[in-house]
Design a protein around this motif. Sequence first.
Motif, PDB file in Angstrom:
ATOM      1  N   HIS A  45      36.450  72.945 -15.896  1.00 33.78           N
ATOM      2  CA  HIS A  45      37.897  73.193 -15.870  1.00 33.78           C
ATOM      3  C   HIS A  45      38.673  71.922 -15.534  1.00 33.78           C
ATOM      4  CE1 HIS A  45      36.585  73.494 -11.752  1.00 33.78           C
ATOM      5  NE2 HIS A  45      37.795  73.718 -11.293  1.00 33.78           N
ATOM      6  N   THR A  49      42.644  68.773 -21.167  1.00 35.20           N
ATOM      7  CA  THR A  49      43.251  70.025 -21.651  1.00 35.20           C
ATOM      8  C   THR A  49      42.795  71.235 -20.852  1.00 35.20           C
ATOM      9  OG1 THR A  49      41.662  70.695 -23.404  1.00 35.20           O
ATOM     10  CG2 THR A  49      43.373  69.088 -24.004  1.00 35.20           C
ATOM     11  N   SER A  51      39.747  72.679 -20.344  1.00 32.25           N
ATOM     12  CA  SER A  51      38.612  73.533 -20.692  1.00 32.25           C
ATOM     13  C   SER A  51      37.559  72.771 -21.488  1.00 32.25           C
ATOM     14  CB  SER A  51      39.067  74.758 -21.501  1.00 32.25           C
ATOM     15  OG  SER A  51      39.074  74.488 -22.891  1.00 32.25           O
ATOM     16  N   LYS A  53      36.538  73.336 -24.317  1.00 35.34           N
ATOM     17  CA  LYS A  53      36.804  73.334 -25.760  1.00 35.34           C
ATOM     18  C   LYS A  53      37.084  71.930 -26.301  1.00 35.34           C
ATOM     19  CE  LYS A  53      36.827  77.843 -26.823  1.00 35.34           C
ATOM     20  NZ  LYS A  53      36.081  78.459 -27.937  1.00 35.34           N
ATOM     21  N   SER A  77      42.969  80.836 -32.278  1.00 34.21           N
ATOM     22  CA  SER A  77      42.590  80.574 -30.890  1.00 34.21           C
ATOM     23  C   SER A  77      43.112  81.645 -29.956  1.00 34.21           C
ATOM     24  CB  SER A  77      43.146  79.206 -30.459  1.00 34.21           C
ATOM     25  OG  SER A  77      42.886  78.954 -29.096  1.00 34.21           O
ATOM     26  N   ASN A  80      42.491  78.213 -25.386  1.00 34.44           N
ATOM     27  CA  ASN A  80      41.855  76.958 -25.007  1.00 34.44           C
ATOM     28  C   ASN A  80      41.405  76.118 -26.205  1.00 34.44           C
ATOM     29  OD1 ASN A  80      42.214  77.365 -22.257  1.00 34.44           O
ATOM     30  ND2 ASN A  80      40.277  78.449 -22.020  1.00 34.44           N
ATOM     31  N   ARG A  83      44.506  74.473 -27.767  1.00 32.08           N
ATOM     32  CA  ARG A  83      45.008  73.318 -27.027  1.00 32.08           C
ATOM     33  C   ARG A  83      44.107  72.103 -27.234  1.00 32.08           C
ATOM     34  NH1 ARG A  83      46.298  72.968 -20.492  1.00 32.08           N
ATOM     35  NH2 ARG A  83      47.268  70.897 -20.572  1.00 32.08           N
ATOM     36  N   LYS A 108      49.517  79.735 -22.209  1.00 38.80           N
ATOM     37  CA  LYS A 108      48.603  79.045 -23.114  1.00 38.80           C
ATOM     38  C   LYS A 108      49.318  78.653 -24.408  1.00 38.80           C
ATOM     39  CE  LYS A 108      44.258  80.794 -21.291  1.00 38.80           C
ATOM     40  NZ  LYS A 108      42.910  81.307 -21.594  1.00 38.80           N
ATOM     41  N   SER A 232      40.305  84.488 -22.253  1.00 38.87           N
ATOM     42  CA  SER A 232      39.688  83.434 -23.068  1.00 38.87           C
ATOM     43  C   SER A 232      38.370  83.892 -23.691  1.00 38.87           C
ATOM     44  CB  SER A 232      39.454  82.167 -22.242  1.00 38.87           C
ATOM     45  OG  SER A 232      38.586  82.426 -21.155  1.00 38.87           O
ATOM     46  N   GLU A 279      40.509  80.104 -14.390  1.00 36.68           N
ATOM     47  CA  GLU A 279      40.934  81.306 -15.098  1.00 36.68           C
ATOM     48  C   GLU A 279      39.863  82.388 -15.054  1.00 36.68           C
ATOM     49  OE1 GLU A 279      40.459  80.773 -19.689  1.00 36.68           O
ATOM     50  OE2 GLU A 279      41.050  78.838 -18.867  1.00 36.68           O
ATOM     51  N   GLY A 306      37.334  76.891 -17.608  1.00 37.00           N
ATOM     52  CA  GLY A 306      38.726  76.606 -17.890  1.00 37.00           C
ATOM     53  C   GLY A 306      39.652  76.900 -16.731  1.00 37.00           C
ATOM     54  N   SER A 308      43.117  77.458 -17.395  1.00 35.52           N
ATOM     55  CA  SER A 308      44.383  77.874 -18.009  1.00 35.52           C
ATOM     56  C   SER A 308      44.740  79.310 -17.643  1.00 35.52           C
ATOM     57  CB  SER A 308      44.297  77.722 -19.530  1.00 35.52           C
ATOM     58  OG  SER A 308      44.015  76.388 -19.878  1.00 35.52           O
TER      59      SER A 308
END
Length: 330
Positions: A45, A49, A51, A53, A77, A80, A83, A108, A232, A279, A306, A308
Amino acid sequence: MSQVSIEDIEAARHRIERHIRRTPCEPSASLRGLAGQPVHLKFEHHQFTGSFKMRGATNAVEQLSQAERARGVIGASTGNHGRALAFAARRAGVHCVICMSALVPKNKVEAIAAEGAEIRIVGRSQDDAQEEVDRLVKEEGMVMVPPFDDARVIAGQGTLGLELLEDVPDLAVALVQLSGGGLISGVAAALKARKPDIRVVGITMARGAAMHASLAAGKPVSVEELPTLADSLGGGIGLGNRHTFSMVRDLVDDVVLLSEEEIADGVRHAYWRERQVVEGGGVVGISALLHGYIRPEGPVAAILTGASIDMNVHHRLISGENVDLMQEAF
């Protein structure tokens, strides 16, 4: 045989290493006391950004031809991936469109827009958003970068597995988020290529777990998407799934489903005991340990995937409120 090899993952690591952060893997004293074995938390995390991803999206964008870059990239998406793809595309000077359903949290959507991507909100499911992606690919020639069912994306996510083994050489059990399967496929392929006896356990929410339902059916199936603290991890796996269904089936040893209350406990533990803002989908490994689903016989690693989370929801959770997003959505 997995469609993504350890050589693919090693190549991805070399390709993306200057673009991503090598995140720390920290021991957890509180979780060790619960599990009776060393527990390590991979702080993904803290990635750019917010995460994991970033890894898969960057690996995909870095492999685009000049002609593909000129056409622009597009993806569906739950937040995550969008982004991360927007970030990687902006850095590469590539136009990016992200399609999302109305279930994606506002924070998000705003974060993706801040990265410079064009936003399309379509329907109330990941499948609805994917239909818009398919339309723009067909009509405007954009290049699709899927959130999970793509060999480039899987190889990029698999670089996490290489790092886990470097940080925890005696790793016995890896707790990995299970959604569309891009992360767990890549991580499992990396781990089992290096150390075949490692157990890889997929963790997801009970509310709309598409991969779990597909494994039970023996083929990809659709499930209803419902509001969940682990937003997510929402979305289908695609009825025409090419990679992740077979990789998860072949490489993942077990699957754990969590209730909303159990996910909430993970968010609280991450904050109050680990001092981390994570998250709902990012804490599921912690949640599985807290509630006794994992009884390891050796060192454990869980990925915090993540950060987010809607901070208003986070505040309510850590204050002890029982938050049910399904009741609030209807």
